[in-house]
Design a protein around this motif. Structure first.
Motif, short mmCIF file in Angstrom:
data_model
loop_
_atom_site.label_atom_id
_atom_site.label_comp_id
_atom_site.label_asym_id
_atom_site.label_seq_id
_atom_site.Cartn_x
_atom_site.Cartn_y
_atom_site.Cartn_z
N ILE A 236 7.01 -8.74 5.29
CA ILE A 236 5.75 -9.05 4.59
C ILE A 236 5.97 -8.84 3.10
CG2 ILE A 236 3.29 -8.51 4.42
CD1 ILE A 236 3.53 -7.28 7.26
N PRO A 237 6.22 -9.90 2.35
CA PRO A 237 6.60 -9.75 0.95
C PRO A 237 5.54 -9.07 0.08
CG PRO A 237 6.65 -12.07 1.62
CD PRO A 237 6.22 -11.28 2.80
N HIS A 238 4.28 -9.23 0.38
CA HIS A 238 3.22 -8.67 -0.47
C HIS A 238 2.81 -7.25 -0.07
CE1 HIS A 238 1.46 -11.07 2.75
NE2 HIS A 238 0.51 -10.18 2.79
N LEU A 239 3.52 -6.65 0.88
CA LEU A 239 3.28 -5.26 1.28
C LEU A 239 3.99 -4.35 0.28
CD1 LEU A 239 2.31 -3.10 3.33
CD2 LEU A 239 4.43 -3.51 4.58
N GLU B 295 4.91 9.16 19.01
CA GLU B 295 4.79 9.65 20.38
C GLU B 295 5.64 8.73 21.24
OE1 GLU B 295 0.69 9.68 21.48
OE2 GLU B 295 0.11 10.95 19.80
N SER B 296 5.74 9.03 22.50
CA SER B 296 6.51 8.18 23.39
C SER B 296 5.87 6.79 23.44
CB SER B 296 6.54 8.79 24.80
OG SER B 296 7.25 7.94 25.66
N GLY B 297 6.57 5.80 22.93
CA GLY B 297 6.11 4.42 23.00
C GLY B 297 5.07 4.03 21.96
N SER B 298 4.85 4.87 20.93
CA SER B 298 3.88 4.48 19.92
C SER B 298 4.09 5.28 18.64
CB SER B 298 2.46 4.67 20.43
OG SER B 298 2.14 6.04 20.55
N PHE B 299 3.51 4.77 17.56
CA PHE B 299 3.51 5.48 16.29
C PHE B 299 2.38 4.95 15.42
CE2 PHE B 299 6.57 2.01 15.97
CZ PHE B 299 6.26 1.38 14.78
N THR B 300 2.02 5.73 14.42
CA THR B 300 0.99 5.31 13.47
C THR B 300 1.67 4.89 12.18
OG1 THR B 300 0.70 7.57 12.64
CG2 THR B 300 -0.76 6.85 14.45
N ARG B 301 0.93 4.05 11.43
CA ARG B 301 1.44 3.59 10.14
C ARG B 301 0.30 3.61 9.13
NH1 ARG B 301 3.83 -2.34 10.88
NH2 ARG B 301 1.63 -2.69 11.15
N ARG B 302 0.69 3.70 7.87
CA ARG B 302 -0.25 3.56 6.77
C ARG B 302 0.40 2.57 5.81
NH1 ARG B 302 -3.56 7.06 2.74
NH2 ARG B 302 -5.49 6.08 3.44
N GLN B 303 -0.26 1.43 5.59
CA GLN B 303 0.30 0.37 4.77
C GLN B 303 -0.54 0.19 3.52
OE1 GLN B 303 2.09 -2.96 7.38
NE2 GLN B 303 0.22 -2.33 8.41
N ARG B 304 0.14 -0.06 2.39
CA ARG B 304 -0.57 -0.27 1.13
C ARG B 304 -0.31 -1.68 0.60
NH1 ARG B 304 0.57 0.12 -4.26
NH2 ARG B 304 2.64 1.01 -3.89
N PHE B 305 -1.40 -2.36 0.34
CA PHE B 305 -1.38 -3.68 -0.29
C PHE B 305 -2.15 -3.53 -1.60
CE2 PHE B 305 -1.24 -4.26 4.26
CZ PHE B 305 -0.30 -5.27 4.46
N GLY B 306 -1.46 -3.28 -2.70
CA GLY B 306 -2.15 -3.01 -3.96
C GLY B 306 -2.94 -1.72 -3.83
N GLU B 307 -4.24 -1.81 -4.04
CA GLU B 307 -5.12 -0.64 -3.93
C GLU B 307 -5.65 -0.42 -2.50
OE1 GLU B 307 -5.72 1.50 -6.52
OE2 GLU B 307 -4.19 0.26 -7.51
N LEU B 308 -5.42 -1.39 -1.63
CA LEU B 308 -5.93 -1.33 -0.27
C LEU B 308 -4.95 -0.64 0.67
CD1 LEU B 308 -8.04 -2.24 1.90
CD2 LEU B 308 -6.66 -4.33 2.14
#
Length: 161
Positions: free
Chosen positions: A40-43, A52-65
């Protein structure tokens, strides 16, 4: 709005398409979740959170969002991105599911649910059509990158271990 489409990965009747294995495809889709800046070039930034087993959380920033989501992995089958409602963003869902037809044909089904009802007026339908087209183009780009990584041997088990 709900939307889905298929992208063909392998077709034994088309010699112009390089064949990749289900394992390589899977690793590529997981890489799309774990290293989305590559796809994703604009990320601007992605922070992987709790695993956890089979999952994870993420926090993504797009500019100020900032967008928080939860990724669920069903090995060799499905990568699912669940975005909870946050601020002005409705709850949404993206699923990338590997499908097989016969022994050699692989496809990926991309399924979207943006948490909003389907549009009722013409202007909203035009906006939905634009979003669908953008989603489809992004998914085509994802598969192009996965194909490139596979051709470079970067999705082979020996390369990743």
């Amino acid at each position: 709005m709900k939307f889905e489409h298929l992208i063909e990965i392998n077709d034994p009747l088309n010699p112009l398409i390089d064949t990749i294995t289900r394992e390589q495809l899977w690793r590529g889709l997981v890489l799309r979740a774990e290293d989305p800046k590559r796809f994703i070039p604009h990320l601007d930034e992605c922070i992987i959170g709790e695993r956890e087993s089979g999952s994870f959380t993420r926090r993504q920033r797009f500019g100020e969002l900032w967008i928080d989501d939860h990724v669920r992995l069903t090995p060799l089958e499905e990568v699912r991105f669940e975005v909870p409602a946050q601020g002005d963003i409705a709850q949404s869902l993206l699923t990338m599911r590997i499908e097989a037809r016969g022994d050699a044909m692989l496809l990926v089904r991309f399924t979207y649910d943006d948490g909003n009802p389907s549009a009722g007026d013409e202007m909203s339908r035009m906006y939905e059509d634009f979003k669908k087209s953008a989603y489809q183009e992004a998914d085509i780009d994802t598969i192009k990158i996965v194909r490139q990584l596979a051709s470079e041997g970067k999705l082979d088990a020996s390369y990743l271990n």
